[in-house]
Motif scaffolding. Structure first.
Motif, PDB file in Angstrom:
ATOM      1  N   ILE A  73       0.848  -1.207   0.000  1.00 34.08           N
ATOM      2  CA  ILE A  73       0.000   0.000   0.000  1.00 34.08           C
ATOM      3  C   ILE A  73       0.880   1.252   0.000  1.00 34.08           C
ATOM      4  CG2 ILE A  73      -1.726   1.316   1.309  1.00 34.08           C
ATOM      5  CD1 ILE A  73      -2.666  -1.419   2.453  1.00 34.08           C
ATOM      6  N   LEU A  74       1.944   1.197   0.784  1.00 29.35           N
ATOM      7  CA  LEU A  74       2.821   2.378   0.875  1.00 29.35           C
ATOM      8  C   LEU A  74       3.465   2.700  -0.474  1.00 29.35           C
ATOM      9  CD1 LEU A  74       4.452   1.813   4.386  1.00 29.35           C
ATOM     10  CD2 LEU A  74       2.741   3.508   3.744  1.00 29.35           C
ATOM     11  N   ASP A  75       3.662   1.678  -1.295  1.00 31.75           N
ATOM     12  CA  ASP A  75       4.231   1.923  -2.631  1.00 31.75           C
ATOM     13  C   ASP A  75       3.302   2.780  -3.485  1.00 31.75           C
ATOM     14  OD1 ASP A  75       6.449   0.479  -2.048  1.00 31.75           O
ATOM     15  OD2 ASP A  75       5.767  -1.379  -2.997  1.00 31.75           O
ATOM     16  N   GLU A  76       2.036   2.812  -3.125  1.00 30.42           N
ATOM     17  CA  GLU A  76       1.066   3.572  -3.944  1.00 30.42           C
ATOM     18  C   GLU A  76       0.695   4.907  -3.327  1.00 30.42           C
ATOM     19  OE1 GLU A  76      -2.328   1.167  -5.034  1.00 30.42           O
ATOM     20  OE2 GLU A  76      -1.008  -0.588  -5.060  1.00 30.42           O
ATOM     21  N   LYS A  77       1.509   5.366  -2.405  1.00 32.30           N
ATOM     22  CA  LYS A  77       1.116   6.565  -1.665  1.00 32.30           C
ATOM     23  C   LYS A  77       1.016   7.822  -2.539  1.00 32.30           C
ATOM     24  CE  LYS A  77       5.673   7.647   0.265  1.00 32.30           C
ATOM     25  NZ  LYS A  77       6.653   6.628   0.299  1.00 32.30           N
ATOM     26  N   GLY A  78       1.725   7.818  -3.667  1.00 32.02           N
ATOM     27  CA  GLY A  78       1.733   8.994  -4.551  1.00 32.02           C
ATOM     28  C   GLY A  78       0.333   9.436  -4.946  1.00 32.02           C
ATOM     29  N   SER A  79      -0.538   8.481  -5.203  1.00 34.46           N
ATOM     30  CA  SER A  79      -1.884   8.848  -5.657  1.00 34.46           C
ATOM     31  C   SER A  79      -2.638   9.581  -4.549  1.00 34.46           C
ATOM     32  CB  SER A  79      -2.656   7.597  -6.093  1.00 34.46           C
ATOM     33  OG  SER A  79      -2.857   6.745  -4.993  1.00 34.46           O
ATOM     34  N   LEU A  80      -2.350   9.234  -3.312  1.00 31.61           N
ATOM     35  CA  LEU A  80      -3.041   9.898  -2.189  1.00 31.61           C
ATOM     36  C   LEU A  80      -2.494  11.312  -1.983  1.00 31.61           C
ATOM     37  CD1 LEU A  80      -3.110   6.764   0.054  1.00 31.61           C
ATOM     38  CD2 LEU A  80      -5.133   7.937  -0.811  1.00 31.61           C
ATOM     39  N   GLU A  81      -1.217  11.470  -2.281  1.00 30.24           N
ATOM     40  CA  GLU A  81      -0.629  12.804  -2.170  1.00 30.24           C
ATOM     41  C   GLU A  81      -1.323  13.740  -3.165  1.00 30.24           C
ATOM     42  OE1 GLU A  81       3.604  12.871  -2.684  1.00 30.24           O
ATOM     43  OE2 GLU A  81       3.752  14.922  -1.928  1.00 30.24           O
ATOM     44  N   GLU A  82      -1.540  13.227  -4.372  1.00 29.17           N
ATOM     45  CA  GLU A  82      -2.230  14.043  -5.392  1.00 29.17           C
ATOM     46  C   GLU A  82      -3.652  14.368  -4.953  1.00 29.17           C
ATOM     47  OE1 GLU A  82      -2.246  12.485  -9.380  1.00 29.17           O
ATOM     48  OE2 GLU A  82      -0.096  12.107  -9.185  1.00 29.17           O
ATOM     49  N   LEU A  83      -4.320  13.335  -4.441  1.00 23.18           N
ATOM     50  CA  LEU A  83      -5.705  13.526  -4.006  1.00 23.18           C
ATOM     51  C   LEU A  83      -5.797  14.586  -2.904  1.00 23.18           C
ATOM     52  CD1 LEU A  83      -8.703  12.507  -4.027  1.00 23.18           C
ATOM     53  CD2 LEU A  83      -8.031  10.923  -2.224  1.00 23.18           C
ATOM     54  N   ALA A  84      -4.811  14.561  -1.984  1.00 20.25           N
ATOM     55  CA  ALA A  84      -4.841  15.470  -0.833  1.00 20.25           C
ATOM     56  C   ALA A  84      -4.907  16.929  -1.274  1.00 20.25           C
ATOM     57  CB  ALA A  84      -3.616  15.234   0.047  1.00 20.25           C
ATOM     58  N   GLY A  85      -4.260  17.232  -2.397  1.00 18.08           N
ATOM     59  CA  GLY A  85      -4.236  18.608  -2.901  1.00 18.08           C
ATOM     60  C   GLY A  85      -5.637  19.189  -3.050  1.00 18.08           C
ATOM     61  N   ALA A 110      -8.703  -6.753   8.118  1.00 18.35           N
ATOM     62  CA  ALA A 110      -8.649  -5.752   7.046  1.00 18.35           C
ATOM     63  C   ALA A 110      -8.388  -4.334   7.575  1.00 18.35           C
ATOM     64  CB  ALA A 110      -9.949  -5.776   6.248  1.00 18.35           C
ATOM     65  N   ALA A 111      -8.691  -4.094   8.847  1.00 15.25           N
ATOM     66  CA  ALA A 111      -8.456  -2.753   9.402  1.00 15.25           C
ATOM     67  C   ALA A 111      -6.988  -2.368   9.264  1.00 15.25           C
ATOM     68  CB  ALA A 111      -8.856  -2.732  10.877  1.00 15.25           C
ATOM     69  N   SER A 112      -6.114  -3.349   9.414  1.00 17.05           N
ATOM     70  CA  SER A 112      -4.671  -3.070   9.359  1.00 17.05           C
ATOM     71  C   SER A 112      -4.253  -2.533   8.002  1.00 17.05           C
ATOM     72  CB  SER A 112      -3.868  -4.347   9.643  1.00 17.05           C
ATOM     73  OG  SER A 112      -4.095  -4.739  10.965  1.00 17.05           O
ATOM     74  N   LEU A 113      -5.013  -2.865   6.967  1.00 17.32           N
ATOM     75  CA  LEU A 113      -4.680  -2.388   5.619  1.00 17.32           C
ATOM     76  C   LEU A 113      -5.452  -1.114   5.292  1.00 17.32           C
ATOM     77  CD1 LEU A 113      -4.616  -5.831   3.764  1.00 17.32           C
ATOM     78  CD2 LEU A 113      -2.770  -4.640   4.956  1.00 17.32           C
ATOM     79  N   ALA A 114      -6.745  -1.098   5.613  1.00 16.44           N
ATOM     80  CA  ALA A 114      -7.582   0.055   5.241  1.00 16.44           C
ATOM     81  C   ALA A 114      -7.130   1.336   5.941  1.00 16.44           C
ATOM     82  CB  ALA A 114      -9.043  -0.238   5.564  1.00 16.44           C
ATOM     83  N   VAL A 115      -6.532   1.188   7.124  1.00 17.01           N
ATOM     84  CA  VAL A 115      -6.148   2.404   7.855  1.00 17.01           C
ATOM     85  C   VAL A 115      -4.963   3.116   7.191  1.00 17.01           C
ATOM     86  CG1 VAL A 115      -4.449   1.391   9.474  1.00 17.01           C
ATOM     87  CG2 VAL A 115      -5.892   3.305  10.200  1.00 17.01           C
ATOM     88  N   ILE A 116      -4.151   2.384   6.441  1.00 23.09           N
ATOM     89  CA  ILE A 116      -2.906   2.978   5.898  1.00 23.09           C
ATOM     90  C   ILE A 116      -3.223   4.145   4.938  1.00 23.09           C
ATOM     91  CG2 ILE A 116      -0.698   2.510   4.716  1.00 23.09           C
ATOM     92  CD1 ILE A 116      -0.937   0.903   7.317  1.00 23.09           C
ATOM     93  N   PRO A 117      -4.077   3.948   3.920  1.00 19.11           N
ATOM     94  CA  PRO A 117      -4.362   5.108   3.049  1.00 19.11           C
ATOM     95  C   PRO A 117      -5.005   6.264   3.804  1.00 19.11           C
ATOM     96  CG  PRO A 117      -5.739   3.202   2.460  1.00 19.11           C
ATOM     97  CD  PRO A 117      -4.703   2.710   3.416  1.00 19.11           C
ATOM     98  N   LEU A 118      -5.728   5.969   4.872  1.00 15.07           N
ATOM     99  CA  LEU A 118      -6.376   7.049   5.634  1.00 15.07           C
ATOM    100  C   LEU A 118      -5.334   7.845   6.428  1.00 15.07           C
ATOM    101  CD1 LEU A 118      -9.560   5.138   6.832  1.00 15.07           C
ATOM    102  CD2 LEU A 118      -9.230   6.456   4.746  1.00 15.07           C
ATOM    103  N   GLN A 119      -4.346   7.131   6.967  1.00 16.28           N
ATOM    104  CA  GLN A 119      -3.247   7.844   7.654  1.00 16.28           C
ATOM    105  C   GLN A 119      -2.522   8.741   6.649  1.00 16.28           C
ATOM    106  OE1 GLN A 119      -0.946   4.421   8.791  1.00 16.28           O
ATOM    107  NE2 GLN A 119      -1.936   4.192  10.800  1.00 16.28           N
ATOM    108  N   LEU A 120      -2.261   8.167   5.468  1.00 20.47           N
ATOM    109  CA  LEU A 120      -1.509   8.912   4.449  1.00 20.47           C
ATOM    110  C   LEU A 120      -2.291  10.147   3.993  1.00 20.47           C
ATOM    111  CD1 LEU A 120      -0.224   5.868   2.389  1.00 20.47           C
ATOM    112  CD2 LEU A 120       1.234   7.523   3.575  1.00 20.47           C
ATOM    113  N   LEU A 121      -3.594   9.993   3.843  1.00 17.66           N
ATOM    114  CA  LEU A 121      -4.410  11.123   3.391  1.00 17.66           C
ATOM    115  C   LEU A 121      -4.356  12.260   4.415  1.00 17.66           C
ATOM    116  CD1 LEU A 121      -6.305  12.168   1.173  1.00 17.66           C
ATOM    117  CD2 LEU A 121      -8.217  11.239   2.504  1.00 17.66           C
ATOM    118  N   GLY A 122      -4.523  11.910   5.686  1.00 24.66           N
ATOM    119  CA  GLY A 122      -4.443  12.927   6.746  1.00 24.66           C
ATOM    120  C   GLY A 122      -3.086  13.616   6.707  1.00 24.66           C
ATOM    121  N   TYR A 123      -2.053  12.805   6.561  1.00 20.38           N
ATOM    122  CA  TYR A 123      -0.688  13.346   6.531  1.00 20.38           C
ATOM    123  C   TYR A 123      -0.527  14.325   5.369  1.00 20.38           C
ATOM    124  CZ  TYR A 123       4.335  13.571   5.735  1.00 20.38           C
ATOM    125  OH  TYR A 123       5.619  14.042   5.519  1.00 20.38           O
TER     126      TYR A 123
END
Ligand code: G6P
Length: 610
Positions: free
Chosen positions: A449-461, A574-587
């Motif tokens: 999941i962390l390998d795909e963090k770039g898409s969340l960075e774009e979304l955060a904008g 599944a919580a262990s995986l679903a929480v990762i993009p949410l942490q990244l989005l907040g960040y």
């Protein structure tokens, strides 16, 4: 909840104190100060604001020389953040100078008593009352030890003091009740700190002070006394944490570094109880017999630890078929509810020092209920007072917003859920082996999941100027929504609410406006359709739909504005995986807003007040 330090040795105390305080700033950062005892004088430098302000003012410590001193970084409880209320605080003739963490509950009574003896007060702090009470006894008793023992018998509340006595050169004194204080022993020097990470660069040899214990530091020599003033003997412990683990390691923020340490935290936490193909909890007081005897489980915690407990409630109930109640520690401690004697109270806390969680645990103990603490900080008060401890292996967590400790707490709870299910005969050997393999597969999937963090960075904008957000889910997905929503609000200051998806139409839906972020968590197959319907209700009112779902979930693929798939796993985990993009989005939203991600306003990492 402040950070406190003491040092005596041959080196310049100010630079050691400033470096240590930097590592303690996560405990509070509205003001900072140091006091140095040198040649029969105590020099003090303190001010409102971050440690950096103090550092610049005293030229990184060069302007306050001396080899014995104390330091403080503050999170205000009594008296607003100001230069005057910053610690250290002193007695009028500067005979006694102290820093303090915690609360002196009876400070008004102490002030009134001291006022009758001619004392006056210059600050709004409870600390000043304590310092002057110690001074009052010191003037009569003439020794620091007698003054401190007498005073702490009269002080109510939870506290921890580190003190200098002007007429005792080279000595630092400390005392604690309910809040952490650690003594460190180096070669020809010694330390006091509220957290081991503050002194790890200088020594790994530490002592954990007991409640109502007093400590005296001299150069390289540490002595302990009980509240009656008798010397006590303590065993020294070796800290095995890697000092580099407390540094940023190339990431821009501790939070991002810690997000990337989650795979390891999960692996190590589960690995600590997994031996030769089996989960073994006997060291945690959970023998097979004890597990069979448990009639129900109370999970008690605050903040993100509560959210981890909320996930655990669903997982343990469903896997082990034991009734589980998740309780907010701040509520539980004041509730008078009938409790089952054969229940198990699981206390979850990263710091092991949260005041409400500690009080709730004590309450459970008073009711004769066995307590198991799931704690990250070794030697913390909750860990020491619980009947048994399951240490999460997240290592030191510095960012105020927790990530890896939360993930490690989930891993600990999964281990318990599977073990309970197996021992109680709800699942057979094969299912147990399958579930263990699923848990062991989580770290790799987290990294994926962390390998795909770039898409969340774009979304955060997109959400830099957003004002509100909703996080929806059902069952485990609701528990994850709570954590995702908290991550967003605590670091990005974007107001956000987690809503059990079915509840949205009972009020919150009226807040949806065009473009508002509505995040839906969908990892529980049986509930896909239900949550999807609620998301569509939000969409038809203008909501921007973000869907975090398990790979293979086809729902909302045409209606969502953004879909982030997490790898598939057994739904319980599944919580262990679903929480990762949410942490990244907040960040990423916080970074896009140029906020201080690791030290969000008004918050502190370790909440040692009610
Ligand atoms: C604070 C922290 C949270 C944490 C909560 C409970 O609010 O900012 O991240 O979840 O305290 O802390 P604990 O140390 O008991 O897990």
């Amino acid at each position: 909840m402040c950070g406190i330090l003491g040092y005596t040795g041959d080196r310049q105390a100010s630079s050691i104190l400033l470096a240590g305080l930097e590592r303690l700033e996560y405990r509070g950062y509205d003001s900072a100060g140091i006091a140095i005892l040198d040649n029969g004088n105590i020099k003090i430098a303190k001010n409102k604001g971050r440690l950096k302000v103090l550092e610049d003012r005293i030229n990184a410590g060069e302007e306050v020389s001396g080899t014995c001193g104390i330091g403080h970084t503050r999170w205000a409880t009594h008296g607003e953040p100001s230069d005057v209320n910053a610690h250290p605080l002193w007695s009028d003739d500067m005979a006694v100078v102290a820093v303090h963490n915690g609360i002196v509950e009876n400070y008004r009574e102490i002030r009134a008593m001291l006022a009758e003896h001619g004392y006056t007060f210059y600050s709004q702090t409870d600390t000043e009352a304590a310092v002057k009470l110690i001074d009052y006894h010191y003037k009569k008793e003439k020794t620091p030890l007698k003054a401190i023992t007498q005073a702490i018998k009269e002080i109510d509340g939870s506290y921890c003091f580190v003190l200098l006595f002007r007429d005792f050169p080279g000595e630092v004194w400390g005392a604690r009740k309910d809040l952490p204080l650690i003594a460190g022993q180096g070669k020809g020097e010694s330390f006091l700190a509220s957290d081991v990470s503050a002194i790890l660069h200088d020594t790994r040899q530490v002592y954990y002070l007991d409640n109502m214990e007093i400590v005296q530091l001299k150069k390289g020599n540490v002595r302990f006394f009980d509240v009656e003033g008798y010397a006590t003997h303590k065993e020294i412990s070796e800290v095995t944490w890697d000092a580099n683990a407390a540094e940023k390691g190339g990431f821009e923020h501790f939070m991002m570094k810690e997000i990337h340490e989650q795979a390891r935290a999960v692996k190590d936490t589960f690995g600590a109880v997994y031996h030769s193909g089996k989960i073994d909890l006997t060291e945690k007081g959970l023998t097979d017999e004890a597990i069979r005897a448990v009639s129900q489980i109370y999970i008690i915690a605050c903040g993100s630890a509560y959210h981890a407990g909320a996930v655990a409630q669903y997982v343990i109930e469903d896997l082990a078929k034991i009734p589980v109640r998740i309780e907010m520690a701040s509520e539980f401690r004041y509730r008078d509810m009938p409790m089952d004697r054969n229940a198990l109270a699981v206390i979850i806390s990263q710091s092991g020092e949260t005041a409400d969680t500690l009080a709730a645990m004590r309450r459970a103990k008073e009711n004769g209920i066995k307590t198991l603490a799931v704690v990250n900080v070794v030697g913390s008060t909750i860990a020491r007072e619980a009947d048994s401890v399951f240490y999460t292996m997240a290592g030191p967590e510095i960012a105020v917003a927790t990530t890896k400790a939360y993930s490690a707490q989930l891993a600990a709870c999964y281990a318990m859920a599977v073990k309970f299910a197996h021992v109680r005969g709800v699942i057979d050997d094969a299912e147990c082996t399958r579930l263990i393999a699923e848990i062991q597969g989580l770290p790799e999937k987290i990294d994926e999941i962390l390998d795909e963090k770039g898409s969340l960075e774009e979304l955060a904008g997109r959400f830099v100027n957003a004002r509100n957000a909703f996080y929806l889910g059902r069952n485990i997905d609701y528990a994850v929504a709570m954590e995702g929503s908290l991550k967003m609000k605590e670091i990005s200051y974007l107001h956000s609410e987690a809503i059990a998806a079915g509840e949205m139409k009972h009020g919150p839906i009226s807040l949806i406006e065009r473009g508002m972020l509505v995040a839906g968590i969908m990892t529980q197959k049986g509930l896909y359709q239900k949550t999807a319907s609620n998301m569509l209700e939000a969409k038809s009112r203008g909501g921007f739909l973000l869907v975090v779902s398990s790979r293979g979930c086809e729902y909302l693929k045409d209606d969502a504005d953004f879909v982030f798939h997490v790898p598939e796993t057994d739904e319980h985990f599944a919580a262990s995986l679903a929480v990762i993009p949410l942490q990244l989005l907040g960040y990423y939203v916080a970074v896009a807003r140029k906020l201080d991600v690791d030290k969000p306003r008004n918050l502190a990492k370790s909440v040692t007040v009610e």
